[in-house]
Design a protein around this motif. Structure first.
Motif: not given
Length: 346
Positions: A175-185
């Motif tokens: 499962g874990s149907i989904g998306v993730v995004s981001g960044k380190f500042n």
């Protein structure tokens, strides 16, 4: 539970274990239990014997035209674009390497069905989609069955949607149907170290993913727009592949993780079982008769060249190289389909 941990004799008294013995006594005890003479076989010797049997099966497949072949491909690791790298727990699953191997398998006329063994927590959304597409293409000419190992989640689940059937163990994490995004500042760190950066830009959002600052409101809105696109595509694939409405597919998504049992109940996988279950399903879908003994041909997982293979004596250096190579590859992907992790920086 509250009285644990237990010493062996107390554990046996409470029926938590069946017996206590040394390893040297194990062979004798099993022989008594089964009422048969047994001999201990070392794991290494067993693996070598299995490899010899696999090679014999392959030779039979090459020279015996009457023997149908079921191809078993195994791959594992973080899903990335490009070549596979590393080995063991720090291996990456490169979409280019795996798809080349799948092309090789599908071009063999004797291969009547394909079983892909997957062990992955996910990774690049684009790479996962490319592998899914390749499996869809192959499934047009022969049955494709996914066999999920311990973990086949997020991108590992996405690529599985290209197969005709999905088989999972009852305790598989999927499962874990989904998306993730981001960044380190890292702006504060740069200032502390006295590092300054200058940019020449031509577009409003050119510095969107720079590590020197936070997202602006416009950049955050653009990122959410991109993530919504990938998320809708992912859920849409689930809806189409699993033959359920979009709303139903979305009710199982949003990053939630399921065991194999739960995934079967939710219609996310077709069967519960081992890799042998997947092979049996592939045989049935390929319409190989019960009297025919198919050759099960195992294909090695694709591997890439890394420092670990060149500096064999430095296992720590090799492992670090593989980890950083996988992370570096994932940083180029702005949207990921990956199981959630806790990141604790001290």
């Amino acid at each position: 539970i509250d009285n644990g941990p237990y010493m062996t004799d107390i554990a046996q008294d409470n029926a938590l274990i069946d017996g206590v013995c040394y390893e040297t006594q194990l062979e004798e005890n099993i022989s008594i239990l089964l009422q048969a003479d047994l001999s201990l076989v070392k794991a290494g010797n067993l693996v070598r014997k299995l490899n010899i049997l696999n090679k014999l099966r392959s030779l039979i497949g090459k020279f015996g035209s009457n023997y149908p072949v079921i191809a078993v491909v195994s791959d594992s690791g973080m899903i990335t674009l490009g070549e596979s790298k590393g080995s063991g727990p720090v291996k990456s699953m490169g979409s280019e390497s795996l798809n080349k191997l799948l092309d090789k398998v599908s071009s063999d006329r004797k291969v009547r069905a394909l079983v892909l063994r997957v062990l992955s927590p996910g990774g690049s959304a684009v790479a996962s989609d490319l592998i899914c597409k390749k499996l869809e293409e192959i499934s047009q000419t022969r049955p494709v069955v996914i066999s999920m190992s311990d973990v086949a989640a997020s991108g590992g689940y996405l690529l599985s949607l290209g197969a005709d059937k999905i088989v999972a163990d009852s305790m598989t994490i999927t499962g874990s149907i989904g998306v993730v995004s981001g960044k380190f500042n890292l702006g504060g760190l740069y200032n502390k170290l006295g590092i300054t950066k200058d940019y020449v830009v031509k577009a409003k959002n050119a510095l969107m993913f720079t590590s020197s600052k936070d997202f602006s409101e416009d950049e955050e809105a653009k990122l959410l727009e991109i993530m919504e696109f990938y998320y809708t595509k992912f859920v849409g694939r689930v809806s189409d592949s699993r033959k359920m409405g979009f709303e139903q597919a979305e009710s199982f998504s949003k990053g939630r993780v399921w065991t194999g049992n739960q995934a079967k109940e939710n219609g996310l996988v077709d069967e519960l079982g081992t890799i042998q279950t997947a092979i049996n399903i592939a045989k049935e879908k390929a319409e190989i008769s019960e009297t025919s003994m198919p050759v099960v041909k195992f294909y090695c997982e694709p591997r890439g060249v890394s420092i670990a293979s060149l500096v064999k004596d430095s296992s720590v250096l090799g492992s670090l190289n593989n980890i950083f190579a996988a992370l570096n590859s994932l940083t180029k992907e702005k949207v990921l389909t990956i199981m959630p992790y806790d990141i604790d920086i001290r």
